[in-house]
Enzyme design. Structure first.
Site, PDB file in Angstrom:
ATOM      1  N   ASP A  72      -0.218   5.065   1.012  1.00  0.00           N
ATOM      2  CA  ASP A  72      -0.459   6.106   2.007  1.00  0.00           C
ATOM      3  C   ASP A  72      -0.436   5.558   3.429  1.00  0.00           C
ATOM      4  O   ASP A  72      -1.113   4.579   3.738  1.00  0.00           O
ATOM      5  CB  ASP A  72      -1.790   6.793   1.728  1.00  0.00           C
ATOM      6  CG  ASP A  72      -1.820   7.440   0.356  1.00  0.00           C
ATOM      7  OD1 ASP A  72      -0.780   7.986  -0.054  1.00  0.00           O
ATOM      8  OD2 ASP A  72      -2.859   7.387  -0.318  1.00  0.00           O
TER       9      ASP A  72
ATOM     10  N   ASP B  78       0.867  -1.164   0.000  1.00  0.00           N
ATOM     11  CA  ASP B  78       0.000   0.000   0.000  1.00  0.00           C
ATOM     12  C   ASP B  78       0.914   1.227   0.000  1.00  0.00           C
ATOM     13  O   ASP B  78       2.118   1.120   0.263  1.00  0.00           O
ATOM     14  CB  ASP B  78      -0.900  -0.049   1.241  1.00  0.00           C
ATOM     15  CG  ASP B  78      -1.814   1.147   1.344  1.00  0.00           C
ATOM     16  OD1 ASP B  78      -2.449   1.492   0.331  1.00  0.00           O
ATOM     17  OD2 ASP B  78      -1.892   1.735   2.434  1.00  0.00           O
TER      18      ASP B  78
ATOM     19  N   ASP C 276      -1.244  -0.384   6.131  1.00  0.00           N
ATOM     20  CA  ASP C 276      -1.577   0.231   7.412  1.00  0.00           C
ATOM     21  C   ASP C 276      -3.052   0.145   7.746  1.00  0.00           C
ATOM     22  O   ASP C 276      -3.443   0.424   8.879  1.00  0.00           O
ATOM     23  CB  ASP C 276      -1.215   1.723   7.364  1.00  0.00           C
ATOM     24  CG  ASP C 276      -2.182   2.501   6.464  1.00  0.00           C
ATOM     25  OD1 ASP C 276      -2.996   3.285   6.984  1.00  0.00           O
ATOM     26  OD2 ASP C 276      -2.138   2.292   5.243  1.00  0.00           O
TER      27      ASP C 276
END
Length: 235
Positions: free
Chosen positions: A20, A18, A193
Site C-alpha cells: 500500500d 510493501d 513508503d
C-alpha cells in the site's frame, strides 16, 4: 600458469516490496472497507468513522492490529465465503485494477529479469492481498494471516505473528528459514513508503524509501538511502 581463483558463490537476491502506497497509490485495506460501505454491507457513518480512525492510527504507528483485523473482517465474515469472494472480484475490477500503474509493473519486471525472488511483505490481511499479489504477478506473499473457525471460515483473529512493524522482520525470517536461508545469506532490497517499516528497512542490504511519508523521507535523506517517487509519472 596459475589457475583462476574460484568465483565466490553469489547470495540469492531478494526484492521485497510493501504494497500500500508503495506498489499501489492507495491503501488496499482502507479501500476494501470503503468498498463494503458502497455495497451496503456496513453503515456508512459509523463504519467510515472507525475505518478512518484506524487508518490514521496506522499512519501514526500506533495501530492495534488485532482490533483492526476484527473490525476489518467483520462484514466479510458475516456475509460468508461465496459473497465475500464475489465482492472481492468486483473490488479487484473496479478499485485495484485501475490503480495498478505501469511504473510499478515495470519495477517488478526489472527485478524478475535480474533473477531476483520477488516477495510482497504487507501488513494488510491475506484475504485482501492474495488476489492483488496475483494481479501484480508476485508469487510470494507475506501478509497478515487470518485464523479460521471450525467451518474453515475466518474467525476474526490473527494467526501467528502479524506482518507489521517488527513483525515483518520476524515473518520474513520464518519464510526464509522454511527455505533453508537467513536474511544474512541473501542480498536483499526492500521498497517501502512507511515509517512503520523502518525495522525491516534497517535490516536489508538495500533499503529504498518509495513514495515515502514525511518521516521516512527525512530518515532516508539523513542516511543517504535512495528515494523513489514511483507515482510521479502520469499513469
Amino acid at each position: 600458469m596459475t589457475a583462476a581463483s574460484p568465483t565466490p558463490t553469489q547470495r540469492p537476491r531478494l526484492a521485497l516490496f510493501d504494497l500500500d502506497h508503495t506498489l499501489l497509490p492507495l491503501d488496499s485495506d482502507y479501500e476494501w472497507g470503503e468498498f463494503t460501505i458502497r455495497l451496503g454491507w456496513c453503515e456508512r457513518e459509523a463504519f467510515g468513522r472507525r475505518n478512518q480512525a484506524f487508518f490514521e492510527a496506522y499512519q501514526a504507528g500506533r495501530l492495534d492490529v488485532h482490533d483492526y483485523v476484527r473490525f476489518a473482517t467483520e462484514a466479510l465474515r458475516q456475509r460468508g465465503r461465496a459473497a465475500a469472494e464475489a465482492a472481492h472480484a468486483q473490488f479487484m475490477q473496479t478499485v485495484i485494477a485501475p490503480a495498478i500503474r505501469p511504473a510499478a509493473l515495470a519495477l517488478l519486471a526489472r527485478h524478475r529479469a535480474q533473477g531476483d525472488t520477488v516477495v510482497l511483505v504487507t501488513a494488510t490481511n491475506e484475504f485482501v492481498t492474495r488476489p492483488i499479489a496475483r494481479a501484480l504477478g508476485v508469487e510470494h506473499l507475506i501478509a497478515v494471516e487470518l485464523a479460521r473457525d471450525a467451518e474453515g471460515w475466518y474467525s476474526g483473529e490473527i494467526l501467528g505473528v502479524p506482518s507489521m512493524r517488527e513483525g515483518k522482520v520476524a515473518r520474513l525470517q520464518q519464510w526464509l528459514q522454511a527455505r533453508g536461508l537467513s536474511l544474512a545469506q541473501t542480498e536483499s532490497t526492500f521498497y517501502s513508503d512507511s515509517i512503520n517499516d523502518l525495522p525491516l528497512l534497517e535490516r536489508v542490504d538495500h533499503p529504498v524509501a518509495t513514495n515515502p511519508d514525511e518521516r521516512l523521507r527525512a530518515i532516508a535523506r539523513e542516511r543517504h538511502w535512495p528515494i523513489l517517487d514511483l507515482f510521479d509519472e502520469t499513469p
